[in-house]
Design an enzyme around this catalytic site. Sequence first.
Site, PDB file in Angstrom:
ATOM      1  N   HIS A  72       0.847  -1.265  -0.062  1.00  0.00           N
ATOM      2  CA  HIS A  72      -0.001  -0.080   0.079  1.00  0.00           C
ATOM      3  C   HIS A  72       0.923   1.144  -0.028  1.00  0.00           C
ATOM      4  CE1 HIS A  72      -4.251  -1.751   1.461  1.00  0.00           C
ATOM      5  NE2 HIS A  72      -3.479  -2.500   0.590  1.00  0.00           N
ATOM      6  N   TYR A 198      -8.789   5.369   8.367  1.00  0.00           N
ATOM      7  CA  TYR A 198      -8.956   5.708   9.662  1.00  0.00           C
ATOM      8  C   TYR A 198     -10.024   6.848   9.720  1.00  0.00           C
ATOM      9  CZ  TYR A 198      -4.503   2.925  10.614  1.00  0.00           C
ATOM     10  OH  TYR A 198      -3.486   2.088  10.741  1.00  0.00           O
ATOM     11  N   PRO A 291      -3.500  -0.361  19.647  1.00  0.00           N
ATOM     12  CA  PRO A 291      -3.174  -0.861  18.204  1.00  0.00           C
ATOM     13  C   PRO A 291      -3.168   0.348  17.070  1.00  0.00           C
ATOM     14  CG  PRO A 291      -5.385  -1.266  19.234  1.00  0.00           C
ATOM     15  CD  PRO A 291      -4.404  -0.742  20.289  1.00  0.00           C
ATOM     16  N   LYS A 295       1.704  -0.775  15.246  1.00  0.00           N
ATOM     17  CA  LYS A 295       3.285  -0.904  15.561  1.00  0.00           C
ATOM     18  C   LYS A 295       3.647  -1.805  16.318  1.00  0.00           C
ATOM     19  CE  LYS A 295       4.581   2.800  13.371  1.00  0.00           C
ATOM     20  NZ  LYS A 295       5.038   2.503  12.151  1.00  0.00           N
ATOM     21  N   TYR A 381       4.613   6.270  10.391  1.00  0.00           N
ATOM     22  CA  TYR A 381       3.714   5.052  10.066  1.00  0.00           C
ATOM     23  C   TYR A 381       4.375   4.171   9.022  1.00  0.00           C
ATOM     24  CZ  TYR A 381      -0.524   2.662   8.936  1.00  0.00           C
ATOM     25  OH  TYR A 381      -1.652   1.834   8.996  1.00  0.00           O
TER      26      TYR A 381
HETATM   27  C1  DHB Z   1      -4.841  -3.260  11.402  1.00  0.00           C
HETATM   28  C2  DHB Z   1      -4.798  -2.935  12.844  1.00  0.00           C
HETATM   29  C3  DHB Z   1      -4.343  -1.543  13.380  1.00  0.00           C
HETATM   30  O1  DHB Z   1      -4.095  -1.414  14.504  1.00  0.00           O
HETATM   31  C4  DHB Z   1      -4.164  -0.706  12.251  1.00  0.00           C
HETATM   32  O2  DHB Z   1      -3.585   0.491  12.858  1.00  0.00           O
HETATM   33  C5  DHB Z   1      -4.102  -1.082  10.974  1.00  0.00           C
HETATM   34  C6  DHB Z   1      -4.494  -2.322  10.762  1.00  0.00           C
HETATM   35  C7  DHB Z   1      -5.116  -4.454  11.413  1.00  0.00           C
HETATM   36  O3  DHB Z   1      -5.568  -5.495  11.952  1.00  0.00           O
HETATM   37  O4  DHB Z   1      -5.156  -4.817   9.858  1.00  0.00           O
END
Ligand code: DHB
Length: 386
Positions: A72, A198, A291, A295, A381
Amino acid sequence: MRTEVAIVGAGPAGLLLSHLLARAGVESVVVESRSQEYVASRIRAGILEHSSVELLTEAGLGDRLRAEGHEHRGVYLQWPHKRHHLDFVDLAGRSVWVYGQTEVQKDLVAAHSGPVLYEVSDTRLHDLTTDRPYVTFRDRDGAAVKLEASVIAGCDGSFGPSRAAVPASARQVFERTYPYSWLGILADVAPSTDELIYAWHPDGFALHSMRSETVSRLYLQVPNGTDAAAWSDAQVWDELAKRLGHGQDGWTLAPGPITDKSVLPMRSFVQTPMRYGRLFLAGDAAHIVPPTGAKGLNLAIADVALLSRALIALVKERDAGPADRYSDDALRRVWRCTHFSWWMTTMLHASGDPFDAELQLSQLRWVTTSIAGATGLAENYAGLPI
Ligand code: DHB
Protein backbone atom coordinates in the site's frame (compact mmCIF):
# COMPACT_ATOMS: atom_id res chain seq x y z
CA MET A 1 19.75 -29.34 28.52
CA ARG A 2 22.25 -26.72 27.46
CA THR A 3 22.12 -24.16 24.63
CA GLU A 4 23.65 -20.78 23.79
CA VAL A 5 20.44 -18.75 23.85
CA ALA A 6 17.34 -19.85 25.76
CA ILE A 7 14.34 -18.09 24.20
CA VAL A 8 11.14 -17.80 26.22
CA GLY A 9 8.15 -17.45 23.88
CA ALA A 10 7.50 -18.81 20.35
CA GLY A 11 5.52 -15.86 18.99
CA PRO A 12 6.99 -13.80 16.14
CA ALA A 13 9.72 -12.23 18.33
CA GLY A 14 10.99 -15.54 19.72
CA LEU A 15 10.85 -17.49 16.47
CA LEU A 16 12.40 -14.68 14.41
CA LEU A 17 15.22 -14.34 16.94
CA SER A 18 15.87 -18.08 16.86
CA HIS A 19 15.80 -18.04 13.04
CA LEU A 20 18.28 -15.13 12.76
CA LEU A 21 20.60 -16.72 15.32
CA ALA A 22 20.50 -20.07 13.50
CA ARG A 23 21.47 -18.36 10.22
CA ALA A 24 24.60 -17.09 11.99
CA GLY A 25 25.33 -20.51 13.49
CA VAL A 26 24.19 -19.65 17.03
CA GLU A 27 22.18 -22.38 18.73
CA SER A 28 18.98 -21.69 20.64
CA VAL A 29 16.09 -23.52 22.28
CA VAL A 30 12.62 -21.95 22.35
CA VAL A 31 10.07 -22.73 25.08
CA GLU A 32 6.40 -21.75 24.81
CA SER A 33 3.53 -22.22 27.25
CA ARG A 34 0.81 -22.37 24.56
CA SER A 35 0.25 -24.94 21.85
CA GLN A 36 1.60 -24.37 18.35
CA GLU A 37 -1.98 -24.16 17.02
CA TYR A 38 -2.94 -21.52 19.57
CA VAL A 39 0.06 -19.31 18.81
CA ALA A 40 -0.50 -19.64 15.06
CA SER A 41 -4.19 -18.75 15.18
CA ARG A 42 -4.05 -15.61 17.34
CA ILE A 43 -5.46 -12.69 15.37
CA ARG A 44 -3.22 -9.66 15.44
CA ALA A 45 -2.63 -6.59 13.27
CA GLY A 46 -1.79 -6.83 9.62
CA ILE A 47 0.49 -3.96 8.59
CA LEU A 48 4.23 -4.35 8.03
CA GLU A 49 6.49 -1.33 7.86
CA HIS A 50 8.96 -0.99 5.02
CA SER A 51 11.90 -1.98 7.22
CA SER A 52 10.05 -5.03 8.62
CA VAL A 53 9.48 -6.24 5.05
CA GLU A 54 13.16 -5.66 4.24
CA LEU A 55 14.32 -7.55 7.31
CA LEU A 56 11.98 -10.50 6.72
CA THR A 57 13.08 -10.62 3.07
CA GLU A 58 16.80 -10.57 3.98
CA ALA A 59 16.11 -13.38 6.46
CA GLY A 60 14.65 -15.52 3.67
CA LEU A 61 11.08 -15.07 4.95
CA GLY A 62 9.74 -12.76 2.24
CA ASP A 63 8.53 -15.09 -0.53
CA ARG A 64 4.90 -15.61 0.49
CA LEU A 65 4.71 -12.08 1.87
CA ARG A 66 5.64 -10.66 -1.52
CA ALA A 67 3.42 -13.10 -3.42
CA GLU A 68 0.31 -12.89 -1.24
CA GLY A 69 0.71 -9.63 0.69
CA HIS A 70 -0.36 -6.28 -0.70
CA GLU A 71 1.80 -3.21 -0.95
CA HIS A 72 0.00 0.00 0.00
CA ARG A 73 1.25 3.47 -0.86
CA GLY A 74 -0.54 5.09 2.08
CA VAL A 75 -3.78 5.38 4.03
CA TYR A 76 -6.97 7.45 4.05
CA LEU A 77 -7.64 9.75 6.98
CA GLN A 78 -11.20 10.97 7.26
CA TRP A 79 -13.78 12.78 9.33
CA PRO A 80 -17.42 13.49 8.47
CA HIS A 81 -17.70 14.68 4.85
CA LYS A 82 -13.93 14.64 4.23
CA ARG A 83 -11.63 11.84 3.12
CA HIS A 84 -7.94 12.47 2.38
CA HIS A 85 -5.36 10.09 1.00
CA LEU A 86 -1.83 10.35 2.42
CA ASP A 87 0.75 8.90 0.02
CA PHE A 88 3.69 7.63 2.11
CA VAL A 89 5.76 6.84 -0.98
CA ASP A 90 5.54 10.45 -2.20
CA LEU A 91 5.95 11.87 1.31
CA ALA A 92 8.60 9.62 2.84
CA GLY A 93 9.79 7.31 0.07
CA ARG A 94 8.46 4.19 1.76
CA SER A 95 5.40 1.95 1.41
CA VAL A 96 3.77 -0.48 3.85
CA TRP A 97 2.51 -4.04 3.29
CA VAL A 98 -0.76 -5.62 4.32
CA TYR A 99 0.11 -9.12 5.55
CA GLY A 100 -1.36 -10.54 8.75
CA GLN A 101 0.77 -11.37 11.77
CA THR A 102 -0.87 -14.80 11.58
CA GLU A 103 0.77 -15.27 8.18
CA VAL A 104 4.18 -14.05 9.44
CA GLN A 105 3.87 -16.60 12.24
CA LYS A 106 3.08 -19.41 9.76
CA ASP A 107 6.11 -18.46 7.66
CA LEU A 108 8.33 -18.47 10.76
CA VAL A 109 7.08 -21.89 11.85
CA ALA A 110 7.67 -23.27 8.32
CA ALA A 111 11.22 -21.85 8.12
CA HIS A 112 12.24 -22.75 11.66
CA SER A 113 14.49 -25.73 12.19
CA GLY A 114 15.71 -25.66 15.82
CA PRO A 115 13.97 -27.09 18.88
CA VAL A 116 10.72 -25.43 20.00
CA LEU A 117 9.10 -26.95 23.08
CA TYR A 118 5.39 -26.10 23.13
CA GLU A 119 2.94 -26.43 26.04
CA VAL A 120 5.56 -26.12 28.77
CA SER A 121 4.40 -24.96 32.21
CA ASP A 122 5.77 -23.39 35.36
CA THR A 123 8.54 -21.56 33.45
CA ARG A 124 11.00 -19.77 35.75
CA LEU A 125 14.18 -17.80 35.08
CA HIS A 126 17.18 -18.14 37.42
CA ASP A 127 20.62 -16.69 38.19
CA LEU A 128 20.18 -13.86 35.67
CA THR A 129 23.04 -11.78 37.03
CA THR A 130 25.55 -14.63 36.80
CA ASP A 131 27.23 -15.95 33.66
CA ARG A 132 25.33 -19.25 34.02
CA PRO A 133 21.65 -18.28 33.84
CA TYR A 134 19.05 -21.01 33.37
CA VAL A 135 15.37 -21.63 32.78
CA THR A 136 13.34 -24.33 34.51
CA PHE A 137 9.97 -25.60 33.33
CA ARG A 138 7.81 -28.72 32.99
CA ASP A 139 7.57 -30.12 29.49
CA ARG A 140 4.21 -31.10 27.97
CA ASP A 141 4.44 -34.51 29.66
CA GLY A 142 5.03 -32.91 33.07
CA ALA A 143 8.74 -33.78 33.36
CA ALA A 144 10.93 -31.17 35.10
CA VAL A 145 13.56 -29.67 32.76
CA LYS A 146 16.53 -27.40 33.46
CA LEU A 147 17.74 -25.46 30.41
CA GLU A 148 21.16 -23.84 30.87
CA ALA A 149 22.28 -21.05 28.53
CA SER A 150 24.77 -18.24 28.04
CA VAL A 151 21.94 -15.75 27.74
CA ILE A 152 18.14 -15.75 28.00
CA ALA A 153 15.86 -13.83 25.62
CA GLY A 154 12.46 -12.90 27.04
CA CYS A 155 10.09 -12.87 24.06
CA ASP A 156 7.06 -14.01 26.03
CA GLY A 157 4.76 -11.00 25.85
CA SER A 158 3.26 -8.94 28.59
CA PHE A 159 1.95 -11.89 30.63
CA GLY A 160 5.04 -14.11 30.43
CA PRO A 161 7.52 -14.75 33.24
CA SER A 162 10.48 -12.82 31.73
CA ARG A 163 9.36 -9.27 32.39
CA ALA A 164 8.39 -10.21 35.93
CA ALA A 165 11.78 -11.86 36.54
CA VAL A 166 13.39 -8.40 36.69
CA PRO A 167 13.29 -7.26 40.35
CA ALA A 168 11.25 -4.13 41.00
CA SER A 169 14.38 -2.33 42.22
CA ALA A 170 16.05 -2.88 38.82
CA ARG A 171 13.27 -1.67 36.53
CA GLN A 172 11.17 1.36 35.78
CA VAL A 173 7.66 1.03 34.42
CA PHE A 174 5.84 3.66 32.34
CA GLU A 175 2.15 3.16 31.71
CA ARG A 176 -0.91 4.82 30.19
CA THR A 177 -4.43 3.41 29.98
CA TYR A 178 -7.11 4.72 27.63
CA PRO A 179 -10.82 5.16 28.36
CA TYR A 180 -11.89 3.09 25.32
CA SER A 181 -11.33 -0.27 23.61
CA TRP A 182 -11.71 -1.64 20.08
CA LEU A 183 -14.32 -4.08 18.86
CA GLY A 184 -12.59 -5.92 15.99
CA ILE A 185 -14.24 -8.08 13.36
CA LEU A 186 -13.00 -10.34 10.59
CA ALA A 187 -15.47 -10.70 7.74
CA ASP A 188 -15.64 -12.82 4.60
CA VAL A 189 -16.20 -9.91 2.28
CA ALA A 190 -14.02 -8.06 -0.21
CA PRO A 191 -12.66 -4.82 1.31
CA SER A 192 -14.70 -1.77 0.34
CA THR A 193 -11.51 0.25 -0.06
CA ASP A 194 -8.15 -0.12 -1.81
CA GLU A 195 -6.15 1.18 1.19
CA LEU A 196 -6.91 1.47 4.94
CA ILE A 197 -9.37 4.09 6.16
CA TYR A 198 -8.81 5.69 9.59
CA ALA A 199 -12.04 7.51 10.45
CA TRP A 200 -12.62 10.14 13.10
CA HIS A 201 -16.30 10.37 14.04
CA PRO A 202 -18.07 12.15 16.92
CA ASP A 203 -19.54 8.78 17.99
CA GLY A 204 -16.10 7.12 18.00
CA PHE A 205 -13.22 6.00 15.80
CA ALA A 206 -13.58 3.37 13.07
CA LEU A 207 -10.94 1.62 10.96
CA HIS A 208 -11.38 -0.29 7.73
CA SER A 209 -8.45 -2.68 7.25
CA MET A 210 -8.16 -5.92 5.34
CA ARG A 211 -6.36 -9.25 5.12
CA SER A 212 -6.85 -10.26 1.47
CA GLU A 213 -9.06 -9.70 -1.59
CA THR A 214 -11.81 -11.67 0.16
CA VAL A 215 -11.30 -10.95 3.89
CA SER A 216 -11.85 -7.60 5.60
CA ARG A 217 -10.77 -6.55 9.10
CA LEU A 218 -12.64 -3.65 10.70
CA TYR A 219 -12.64 -1.98 14.09
CA LEU A 220 -14.96 0.26 16.13
CA GLN A 221 -14.12 2.32 19.19
CA VAL A 222 -16.27 0.98 22.07
CA PRO A 223 -16.39 1.72 25.82
CA ASN A 224 -14.07 -0.25 28.10
CA GLY A 225 -15.78 -3.33 29.47
CA THR A 226 -17.77 -3.96 26.26
CA ASP A 227 -18.82 -7.57 25.71
CA ALA A 228 -18.30 -8.45 22.02
CA ALA A 229 -21.28 -10.81 22.15
CA ALA A 230 -23.55 -7.88 23.08
CA TRP A 231 -23.11 -6.48 19.55
CA SER A 232 -25.19 -8.20 16.87
CA ASP A 233 -23.64 -8.47 13.40
CA ALA A 234 -26.21 -6.04 12.03
CA GLN A 235 -25.39 -3.49 14.75
CA VAL A 236 -21.69 -3.75 13.97
CA TRP A 237 -22.23 -3.14 10.24
CA ASP A 238 -24.66 -0.26 10.87
CA GLU A 239 -22.21 1.47 13.19
CA LEU A 240 -19.30 0.91 10.79
CA ALA A 241 -21.38 2.27 7.88
CA LYS A 242 -22.24 5.39 9.84
CA ARG A 243 -18.72 6.12 11.12
CA LEU A 244 -16.96 5.24 7.85
CA GLY A 245 -19.30 7.48 5.82
CA HIS A 246 -21.40 5.00 3.83
CA GLY A 247 -23.27 6.94 1.14
CA GLN A 248 -20.92 9.93 1.08
CA ASP A 249 -19.60 10.88 -2.34
CA GLY A 250 -20.91 7.59 -3.71
CA TRP A 251 -18.79 5.41 -1.38
CA THR A 252 -20.47 2.35 0.06
CA LEU A 253 -19.47 -0.19 2.71
CA ALA A 254 -20.26 -3.77 1.69
CA PRO A 255 -21.21 -5.93 4.70
CA GLY A 256 -20.62 -9.69 4.82
CA PRO A 257 -20.53 -12.70 7.14
CA ILE A 258 -18.58 -11.96 10.35
CA THR A 259 -16.25 -14.84 11.25
CA ASP A 260 -14.67 -13.37 14.39
CA LYS A 261 -15.67 -10.65 16.84
CA SER A 262 -13.52 -9.65 19.80
CA VAL A 263 -12.68 -6.73 22.07
CA LEU A 264 -9.11 -5.39 22.25
CA PRO A 265 -7.93 -3.36 25.23
CA MET A 266 -5.75 -0.29 24.64
CA ARG A 267 -2.66 0.34 26.70
CA SER A 268 0.77 1.96 26.48
CA PHE A 269 3.45 0.30 28.59
CA VAL A 270 7.26 0.42 28.62
CA GLN A 271 9.57 -1.38 31.04
CA THR A 272 13.16 -0.13 31.14
CA PRO A 273 15.90 -1.14 30.81
CA MET A 274 15.29 -3.97 28.32
CA ARG A 275 18.11 -5.93 29.91
CA TYR A 276 18.77 -7.38 33.33
CA GLY A 277 22.11 -9.17 33.63
CA ARG A 278 21.97 -12.03 31.12
CA LEU A 279 18.24 -11.53 30.38
CA PHE A 280 17.30 -9.47 27.32
CA LEU A 281 13.66 -8.49 26.71
CA ALA A 282 12.19 -8.07 23.21
CA GLY A 283 8.71 -7.25 21.84
CA ASP A 284 5.63 -7.17 24.07
CA ALA A 285 7.67 -8.50 27.03
CA ALA A 286 9.18 -5.00 27.25
CA HIS A 287 6.50 -2.74 25.75
CA ILE A 288 2.88 -2.56 24.67
CA VAL A 289 1.41 0.04 22.31
CA PRO A 290 -2.27 0.70 21.64
CA PRO A 291 -3.17 -0.79 18.24
CA THR A 292 -3.74 2.48 16.30
CA GLY A 293 -0.97 2.55 13.69
CA ALA A 294 -0.20 -1.19 13.98
CA LYS A 295 3.23 -0.83 15.57
CA GLY A 296 3.31 -3.84 17.91
CA LEU A 297 4.69 -6.49 15.54
CA ASN A 298 6.95 -3.99 13.75
CA LEU A 299 8.51 -2.96 17.03
CA ALA A 300 9.08 -6.59 17.99
CA ILE A 301 10.80 -7.20 14.62
CA ALA A 302 13.03 -4.13 15.13
CA ASP A 303 13.96 -5.26 18.67
CA VAL A 304 14.87 -8.70 17.38
CA ALA A 305 16.96 -7.28 14.54
CA LEU A 306 19.07 -5.43 17.11
CA LEU A 307 19.10 -8.24 19.65
CA SER A 308 20.13 -10.91 17.15
CA ARG A 309 23.15 -8.83 16.09
CA ALA A 310 24.04 -8.15 19.72
CA LEU A 311 23.83 -11.82 20.71
CA ILE A 312 25.77 -12.99 17.66
CA ALA A 313 28.57 -10.53 18.54
CA LEU A 314 28.47 -11.64 22.17
CA VAL A 315 28.45 -15.39 21.58
CA LYS A 316 30.60 -15.70 18.45
CA GLU A 317 33.04 -12.81 18.79
CA ARG A 318 33.03 -12.36 22.57
CA ASP A 319 32.19 -8.70 21.81
CA ALA A 320 29.85 -7.38 24.53
CA GLY A 321 29.56 -3.87 23.00
CA PRO A 322 26.33 -4.31 21.01
CA ALA A 323 24.71 -6.24 23.90
CA ASP A 324 25.64 -3.44 26.30
CA ARG A 325 24.07 -0.92 23.92
CA TYR A 326 20.98 -3.04 23.11
CA SER A 327 18.58 -1.54 25.64
CA ASP A 328 19.43 2.11 24.87
CA ASP A 329 19.40 1.49 21.11
CA ALA A 330 16.09 -0.41 21.18
CA LEU A 331 14.41 2.09 23.51
CA ARG A 332 14.95 4.99 21.12
CA ARG A 333 12.69 3.31 18.58
CA VAL A 334 10.35 2.03 21.32
CA TRP A 335 9.72 5.56 22.58
CA ARG A 336 9.27 6.91 19.03
CA CYS A 337 6.61 4.25 18.35
CA THR A 338 5.10 4.70 21.81
CA HIS A 339 4.66 8.38 21.05
CA PHE A 340 3.33 7.75 17.53
CA SER A 341 0.80 5.14 18.74
CA TRP A 342 -0.34 7.42 21.59
CA TRP A 343 -0.61 10.36 19.16
CA MET A 344 -2.62 8.45 16.52
CA THR A 345 -4.85 7.07 19.29
CA THR A 346 -5.54 10.41 20.95
CA MET A 347 -6.00 12.18 17.60
CA LEU A 348 -8.62 9.74 16.35
CA HIS A 349 -10.71 8.56 19.34
CA ALA A 350 -13.74 10.41 20.67
CA SER A 351 -13.27 11.37 24.31
CA GLY A 352 -16.66 12.98 24.80
CA ASP A 353 -15.06 16.38 25.44
CA PRO A 354 -15.88 19.02 22.78
CA PHE A 355 -12.52 20.78 23.35
CA ASP A 356 -10.69 17.55 22.51
CA ALA A 357 -12.85 17.10 19.42
CA GLU A 358 -11.94 20.54 18.04
CA LEU A 359 -8.23 19.94 18.69
CA GLN A 360 -8.46 16.58 16.95
CA LEU A 361 -10.17 18.04 13.88
CA SER A 362 -7.60 20.83 13.75
CA GLN A 363 -4.80 18.26 13.96
CA LEU A 364 -6.40 16.14 11.23
CA ARG A 365 -6.72 19.18 8.94
CA TRP A 366 -3.06 19.94 9.60
CA VAL A 367 -1.72 16.45 8.84
CA THR A 368 -3.77 16.30 5.65
CA THR A 369 -3.03 19.78 4.28
CA SER A 370 0.50 20.62 5.45
CA ILE A 371 3.38 18.83 3.75
CA ALA A 372 5.29 19.02 7.05
CA GLY A 373 2.39 17.52 9.03
CA ALA A 374 1.72 14.81 6.44
CA THR A 375 5.41 13.91 6.18
CA GLY A 376 5.68 13.45 9.94
CA LEU A 377 2.79 11.02 9.95
CA ALA A 378 4.10 9.21 6.85
CA GLU A 379 7.64 8.78 8.23
CA ASN A 380 6.35 7.30 11.44
CA TYR A 381 3.63 5.12 9.91
CA ALA A 382 5.83 3.66 7.16
CA GLY A 383 8.57 3.29 9.79
CA LEU A 384 12.06 4.55 10.37
CA PRO A 385 15.05 2.53 9.17
CA ILE A 386 16.20 -0.10 11.70
C1 DHB B 1 -4.77 -3.18 11.56
C2 DHB B 1 -4.68 -2.89 12.89
C3 DHB B 1 -4.30 -1.63 13.26
O1 DHB B 1 -4.20 -1.32 14.55
C4 DHB B 1 -4.00 -0.66 12.35
O2 DHB B 1 -3.64 0.57 12.75
C5 DHB B 1 -4.07 -0.97 11.03
C6 DHB B 1 -4.45 -2.25 10.64
C7 DHB B 1 -5.19 -4.53 11.14
O3 DHB B 1 -5.49 -5.37 12.00
O4 DHB B 1 -5.26 -4.78 9.94
